[in-house]
Design an enzyme around this catalytic site. Structure first.
Site, PDB file in Angstrom:
ATOM      1  N   GLU B  43       3.938   5.416  -2.529  1.00  0.00           N
ATOM      2  CA  GLU B  43       3.579   5.430  -1.110  1.00  0.00           C
ATOM      3  C   GLU B  43       3.884   4.155  -0.250  1.00  0.00           C
ATOM      4  OE1 GLU B  43       1.559   6.608  -3.549  1.00  0.00           O
ATOM      5  OE2 GLU B  43       1.554   8.713  -3.258  1.00  0.00           O
ATOM      6  N   HIS B 112      -8.567  14.566  -2.314  1.00  0.00           N
ATOM      7  CA  HIS B 112      -7.511  15.510  -1.670  1.00  0.00           C
ATOM      8  C   HIS B 112      -7.872  16.426  -0.518  1.00  0.00           C
ATOM      9  CE1 HIS B 112      -5.875  14.390  -5.728  1.00  0.00           C
ATOM     10  NE2 HIS B 112      -4.590  14.628  -5.041  1.00  0.00           N
TER      11      HIS B 112
END
Lengths: 412, 307
Positions: B43, B112
């Site tokens: 990321e 999440h």
């Protein structure tokens, strides 16, 4: 020495010679563009691998050649009359005297700049903090000398040397350090964020390893836009422990990006010695694990750095990058402004003092007859004058007004 | 991407797989792997690469699979993308879009399901957009792609299955302007993203009880269209701010404070916040549903505020 057509075409189709940039009989410097060629994808210039005289142009303009074909013959023994042999480096190559003196002057400029800035901080006339690079001048100068003007660099909080080597002026940098509106970043970036996009330097990224993914993305854009630019990404040995280093090197390898990763290994991440934070202290070893070439070079030998960087830059430009260069050097100043550097052992400091890049290069210039003491004095005086006159102006540079506070946060 | 050849997409699974939620499906085939780039699971690496590419002539759209992963990339977002224009004295900016998705609704649990727009709202230099309609998912994204600054574009995972009308010939969204989605004159409900759907349903319920709520979809939190909000609150005298993001230190606090500063003299009741509970999002569906505002709760608060 023969100049051969590199493997530039992804489709294996022939490559056309567009024009010769050097006449037969002319002297060429290492890295000088000799011939312009055109593939099915792009137009690019091929550079001399070493200095010498161009003896033959074997492929006429408009004709095509394949990878491996000899394009030109360069005679290294016939260096021009102004070129004097330099026994300083392993390759026994020759350099133009002006080129050598320019390297010397650049390094000296960085040293004198840093020393003068330190004095300005100590007398309290400069705001903020500083991270200086005395002792590391050869890394910045050697790498930037191997780049073209339209290539880019990314730098760190220790970026004064990189900026001066890439062509930023003493004035725009001192103005910035004084927080002046005439500084390269209008007094909004300061020491750690020096940069000038027109000169190929984005602002210094002052988060350790933060610039490595950014440089990788710049190279991705160069490749996509099919430009011939490359980016040299400077960082220290401390950055190697960051995740961003790993992520970016893996991506650059995966996509064969034209990034020259330049690790200035000065043995210390802030105050912590490299062997306290990594088992394998040879940084260049990392490259192999990502699938590209790494090399460790004496970072205090400006010509060794220049040669390694030239080779690496050429690899990057021809699509065979990235390359990781580990330049072994030493920081003679503290990590930042208030760091007295007590953690560097006396013997270690003495060893590296004896290895000082500027003194070493000055000696080589004298021994090889490329300069005499008068030459070096003249350079010293020119550098000192440039810095002093810039300091005087910088001290009175106008400061940004309160109306400038909220500008440049957004484009609109 | 058809109009602007400089637009490239980079992220995990955006190419061959078509994106974790299918948003980039088919783009690899149409635009090729030069422009639709499957990145490693890195990321910080690929968001940083988007920053660099944006500074070198491309207009990258980086896709962060879940907003919950932004912590890994936060240096590149908050220190690089957001600050380069300013610390570079305006020499250049970072025209990129970071597309991501957040929120609850799929029992994806604590790592999440978060609503972290407040993190980005707190960083000067970033623009923050949260589409709440099908049309905005398209037209607000198009508007974001025209900006010269980095935009964090936060979709909601529960809205991916929402049906709606899309008119591709319509103009791009008016960037930075909120939209009154339902007119009303007794109370103003300020919201965005999925809570827009909830607020509209609650307003319909309240209307059945004779209370007319005006519902405002902010669409962007930076910039914040305080003008549209204060025009409404000045009229209704009452304001409720609804966010899925948890209460403490969240965007509802910021929006409420701005309304208070702007509309104090017109307020007949205290401004109320309806926000997510201060809790990691649980997996059990009943608990997950209870951890964020419900239509029932919003309905009840609307009715109570307009006594």
């Amino acid at each position: 020495m023969n100049l051969k057509m590199p493997d530039l075409s992804t489709t294996g189709s022939p490559i056309k010679v567009v024009r010769w940039l050097v006449e037969v009989g002319d002297f060429v410097e290492r890295g000088q563009a000799i011939v312009e060629v055109e593939t099915d994808k792009a137009t690019m210039e091929l550079e001399a691998l070493g200095p010498g005289t161009l003896l033959q142009q074997l492929v006429p303009v408009g004709s095509e050649a394949s990878a491996g074909d000899v394009l030109a013959v360069i005679d290294e023994t016939q260096a021009g009359s102004t070129v004097i042999g330099n026994s300083h480096t392993a390759n026994e190559v020759s350099y133009h005297r002006d080129f050598l003196l320019n390297l010397y002057e650049r390094m000296l400029l960085i040293r004198q700049f840093e020393d003068r800035v330190k004095a300005l901080f100590l007398e309290g006339s400069m705001p903020g903090t500083i991270h200086q690079c005395q002792g590391q001048e050869a890394t910045a100068v050697g790498v930037c000398a191997a780049l073209r003007p339209d290539d880019f660099i990314t730098s760190t909080f220790r970026g004064h040397g990189h900026a001066l080597a890439k062509g930023l002026t003493v004035q725009e940098m001192l103005d910035e350090l004084f927080g002046g509106v005439t500084g390269c970043c209008k007094g909004k970036g300061g020491s750690m964020h020096i940069g000038n996009i027109g000169k190929g330097m984005i602002p210094g990224i002052a988060i350790v390893a933060g610039g490595i993914p950014v440089a990788t993305g710049m190279a991705l854009a160069f490749r996509m836009r099919k430009t011939q630019e490359i980016v040299a990404c400077f960082f220290g040995d401390g950055a190697v422990a960051e995740g961003a280093f790993h992520e970016a090197l893996n991506m650059a390898a995966l996509w064969n990006l034209p990034v020259l990763f330049v690790c200035e290994n000065n043995l210390y991440g802030a105050s912590t010695r490299i062997d306290q934070v990594m088992k394998n202290t040879k940084v260049s070893d990392r490259a192999a694990s990502y699938g590209f070439r790494g090399e460790t070079v004496d970072g205090n030998d400006v010509l060794a750095v220049y040669e390694a960087a030239s080779q690496a830059a050429q690899e990057c430009r021809s699509g065979r990058g990235p390359v990781l260069l580990e330049l072994e050097t030493y920081r003679r100043s503290g990590h930042s402004r208030r760091d007295p550097c007590h953690y560097q052992p006396k013997e270690e400091r003495a060893f590296w003092s004896a290895n000082d890049p500027i003194i070493r290069f000055a000696q080589a210039l004298l021994v090889d007859g490329n300069a005499d003491l008068d030459d070096l004095d003249r350079i010293q005086k020119r550098v000192d004058d440039e810095i002093e006159s810039a300091v005087e102006k910088a001290k009175t540079t106008p400061k940004p007004g309160i109306e400038d506070l909220l500008t440049d946060v957004y484009a609109s | 991407m058809m109009e602007a050849p400089t637009i490239v997409i980079i992220g995990e699974e955006v190419g061959a797989y078509g994106g974790a939620y299918g948003v980039t499906k088919g783009l690899l085939k149409e635009f090729g792997k030069e422009r639709v780039i499957d990145s490693p699971i890195s990321e910080a690496g690929f968001v940083g690469a988007a920053v660099g590419a944006a500074m070198s002539g491309l207009r990258p759209v980086a896709e962060l699979m879940y907003i919950d992963f932004s912590g890994i990339a936060m240096d590149q977002i908050a220190n690089q993308a957001a600050k380069i224009r300013y610390m570079f004295g305006g020499q250049m900016g970072v025209p990129m879009v970071l597309r991501t998705q957040g929120g609850t609704g799929r029992s994806a649990a604590a790592q999440h399901s978060q609503s972290l727009e407040g993190w980005f709202l707190h960083v000067p230099g970033l623009r923050v957009a949260l589409p709440g309609t099908v049309s905005d998912a398209y037209h607000l994204l198009r508007a974001s792609l025209r900006l010269a600054d980095p935009v964090v574009f936060i979709e909601h995972k529960a809205l991916y299955v929402q049906k709606g009308k899309l008119d591709p010939t319509q103009a791009d969204a008016d960037w930075g302007r909120a939209v009154v989605r339902r007119p009303g004159d007794q109370v103003t409900v300020v919201t965005y993203s999925r809570m827009l759907t909830y607020a509209l349903a609650a307003a319909e319920n309240a209307a059945g009880h004779g209370v007319e709520a005006e519902v405002i979809d902010l669409r962007t939190l930076n910039p914040l269209d305080l003008e549209t909000v204060s025009d409404s609150v000045t009229k209704t005298g009452r304001a409720i701010v609804v966010t899925e993001a948890c209460l403490t230190g969240g965007p509802a606090a910021e929006i409420s404070a701005r309304i208070q500063e702007e509309c104090f003299d017109f307020l007949e009741e205290p401004i109320l916040r309806i926000a997510g509970e201060d809790v990691p999002i649980p997996v059990a569906p009943a608990l997950e549903t209870s951890s964020v505002p419900t239509v029932e709760l919003i309905t009840e608060v609307i009715r109570k505020l307009v006594r």
